[in-house]
Design an enzyme around this catalytic site. Structure first.
Site, PDB file in Angstrom:
ATOM      1  NE  ARG A 140      35.586  45.613  42.940  1.00  0.00           N
ATOM      2  CZ  ARG A 140      35.077  46.557  42.150  1.00  0.00           C
ATOM      3  NH1 ARG A 140      34.204  46.238  41.225  1.00  0.00           N
ATOM      4  NH2 ARG A 140      35.421  47.806  42.302  1.00  0.00           N
ATOM      5  CG  ASP A 155      35.593  54.310  33.785  1.00  0.00           C
ATOM      6  OD1 ASP A 155      35.597  54.559  32.568  1.00  0.00           O
ATOM      7  OD2 ASP A 155      34.571  53.957  34.399  1.00  0.00           O
TER       8      ASP A 155
HETATM    9  P1  AMP Z   1      30.295  51.886  36.568  1.00  0.00           P
HETATM   10  O1  AMP Z   1      29.171  51.969  35.604  1.00  0.00           O
HETATM   11  O2  AMP Z   1      29.989  51.050  37.775  1.00  0.00           O
HETATM   12  O3  AMP Z   1      31.597  51.511  35.953  1.00  0.00           O
HETATM   13  O4  AMP Z   1      30.471  53.371  37.135  1.00  0.00           O
HETATM   14  C1  AMP Z   1      30.841  54.485  36.379  1.00  0.00           C
HETATM   15  C2  AMP Z   1      30.964  55.673  37.313  1.00  0.00           C
HETATM   16  O5  AMP Z   1      29.672  56.023  37.844  1.00  0.00           O
HETATM   17  C3  AMP Z   1      31.858  55.440  38.516  1.00  0.00           C
HETATM   18  O6  AMP Z   1      32.503  56.656  38.821  1.00  0.00           O
HETATM   19  C4  AMP Z   1      30.869  55.055  39.596  1.00  0.00           C
HETATM   20  O7  AMP Z   1      31.357  55.313  40.894  1.00  0.00           O
HETATM   21  C5  AMP Z   1      29.681  55.949  39.264  1.00  0.00           C
HETATM   22  N1  AMP Z   1      28.407  55.334  39.702  1.00  0.00           N
HETATM   23  C6  AMP Z   1      27.822  54.237  39.223  1.00  0.00           C
HETATM   24  N2  AMP Z   1      26.667  53.979  39.864  1.00  0.00           N
HETATM   25  C7  AMP Z   1      26.514  54.928  40.799  1.00  0.00           C
HETATM   26  C8  AMP Z   1      25.533  55.220  41.794  1.00  0.00           C
HETATM   27  N3  AMP Z   1      24.443  54.448  41.962  1.00  0.00           N
HETATM   28  N4  AMP Z   1      25.722  56.304  42.571  1.00  0.00           N
HETATM   29  C9  AMP Z   1      26.799  57.087  42.402  1.00  0.00           C
HETATM   30  N5  AMP Z   1      27.762  56.874  41.500  1.00  0.00           N
HETATM   31  C10 AMP Z   1      27.638  55.819  40.694  1.00  0.00           C
HETATM   32 MG    MG Z   2      33.267  51.198  36.758  1.00  0.00          MG
END
Ligand code: AMP
Ligand code: MG
Length: 461
Positions: A168, A247
């Site tokens: 990205r 975030d």
């Molecule tokens: P997102 O839902 O992608 O916006 O992620 C929210 C938070 O969860 C962020 O801090 C991500 O880095 C963490 N996160 C999402 N998916 C994973 C995963 N499979 N393993 C570890 N951290 C995750």
């Molecule tokens: Mg996120």
């Protein structure tokens, strides 16, 4: 300018680290024109595959994960951060514009509290195609450079799925949540360092007077304007983000973090694209309100720098700026060049008709081309004829008559503001199912079709 910029921030803001091994990587897609556009020195060859599957660094850059916090569904979470991705490179293009490459799905990091740090092929294809579709629709967004998947590694979600790594590209991945991270830890030094870096690289006109309250108010004003423009663009095109947590809000005003996003099919203003959003907090029609709420969260982190009442006043400009930006977009979607007081009603009435008959949002607008002139789309196929529709069309024709525009200007406006093609969920799903069988041709076909959303390319989807 010194790169990597993160070294300007205190050590507690990031963690230098390598990716976990990603076995048997294969190309799913590579965005050659983006690579040229942002002047990144990586190509679709064996070395590029090594770099973009995170097996080797790009030009010696030491990869790292960054810390951030965020309000998730309205609740503050102090400990987020890059839990499944790494900042992999930073560089300047020929114009001096800084860029970042973030690899998403590279395994566990210091900030992954739960989870395997991986991304699956399914959601990576959605982000890849979704973000490039948005860019082609002229909507500010992070970009997708590359997509690789593993022939060997599978990860457990609701089912076992192929792992992938998405490359990205963004001017910066700094989120509202990065400001919240320092603010809520009482880390004034970190907060100042973040501001200083961001201004130096991305808002250079603000850098010299960066400690003055007026400068911070001007910066907040930029955020408010940027977000008003972005959300107006989302609402006009029918895009629902699905997880507008702080975030996931970019400090550059880009659409960031594509998860359960969707484009409207039938016009349902209260559509919730995120199945885990049981309250409908991030419903399509709530997005402007949520953006305003998120701006208040950001403004809160500025209270060391400027008086709270002045900050509040700046954020309170959001509703009016959004209203204007939305009206501007919607006028263009109706092929209107000038601005008239009755336009707001004309737009509301049209949307009420679409909601009433559950018309396809994009194609109903596109079919206005058929009202204006020769076009294969026939409005009656999308919006069933009725007295209400006839009355609206009369009012619309009258309004067009008041515009000092030529028929060909109106035609161009309609065509350039009403996409024939958007990334509908079922289309993404078809590409995903084939890709999971090792056939990436549908990803490529959609990628190319979505590059030209305003040009008819055969069948309508
Ligand atoms: P997102 O839902 O992608 O916006 O992620 C929210 C938070 O969860 C962020 O801090 C991500 O880095 C963490 N996160 C999402 N998916 C994973 C995963 N499979 N393993 C570890 N951290 C995750
Ligand atoms: Mg996120």
């Amino acid at each position: 300018m010194d790169l990597p910029w993160y070294s300007m921030l205190p050590q507690r803001a990031y963690q230098r680290q390598l990716a976990e091994p990603f076995p048997e990587p294969v190309w799913v897609h590579f965005n050659t024109s983006l690579a040229d556009e942002v002047a990144i020195s990586v190509s679709q060859n064996a070395e590029g595959l090594n770099i973009l599957s995170a097996a080797e660094p790009l030009q010696g850059y030491e990869s790292l994960s960054t810390a951030y916090s965020g309000h998730q569904f309205g609740v503050f979470n102090p400990s987020l951060g890059d839990g499944r991705g790494l900042l992999y490179s930073q560089w300047l293009d020929a114009t001096g514009q800084p860029w970042e490459l973030h690899l998403k799905g590279t395994g566990r990091t210091a900030f992954s509290r739960h989870g395997d740090g991986r991304a699956v092929l399914r959601s990576s294809i959605r982000e890849y195609l979704g973000s490039e579709a948005m860019a082609a629709l002229r909507i500010p967004t992070t970009r997708a450079l590359s997509l690789v998947c593993s022939n060997k590694l599978k990860v457990q979600r609701e089912r076992l799925e192929p792992a992938a790594i998405l490359g990205r590209v963004a001017r910066t991945h700094v989120r509202f949540g990065h400001f919240e991270y320092f603010f809520y830890r009482g880390d004034r030094q970190g907060l100042d360092a973040l501001r200083d870096w961001l201004f130096e690289y991305h808002y250079p006109q603000l850098y010299q007077h960066r400690t003055e309250p007026e400068t911070l108010l001007a910066f907040l004003q930029v955020q408010v304007r940027q977000l008003a423009e972005l959300i107006a663009a989302w609402q006009a095109v029918g895009f629902a983000h699905g997880v507008m947590n702080t975030d996931n809000m970019s400090i550059m005003g880009d659409t960031l973090d594509y998860g359960p996003f969707g484009f409207l099919n039938a016009y349902q203003p209260q559509w919730v694209c995120n199945h885990s959003d049981h309250q409908g907090r991030y419903a399509f029609d709530q997005q402007p309100q949520i953006a305003y709420w998120n701006l208040l969260c950001l403004a809160q982190t500025f209270v060391h720098w400027a008086p709270p009442t002045a900050l509040q006043k700046v954020v309170d400009q959001f509703p009016e700026l959004y209203r204007q930006a939305y009206l501007k977009r919607m006028r263009s979607k109706l092929g209107l060049l000038s601005s008239q007081p009755e336009d707001a009603k004309l737009i509301t009435d049209w949307l009420a008709i679409l909601a009433d008959v559950q018309a396809d949002y994009s194609l109903s607008f596109r079919a206005l081309l058929g009202v204006e002139g020769q076009h294969p789309l026939v409005l009656a196929d999308y919006v069933a004829p009725s007295k209400t529709v006839d009355d609206w069309l009369d009012a619309y024709q009258q309004r067009l008559g008041n515009d000092a525009s030529t028929a060909s200007q109106r035609w161009q406006l309609l065509k350039q503001n009403n996409p024939a093609y958007i990334l509908r969920n079922y289309l993404a799903q078809q590409a995903i199912e084939r890709a999971e069988q090792g056939d990436f041709s549908e990803v490529d076909r959609l990628f190319h079709a979505l590059q030209h959303p305003y040009d008819e390319q055969g069948r309508f989807w």
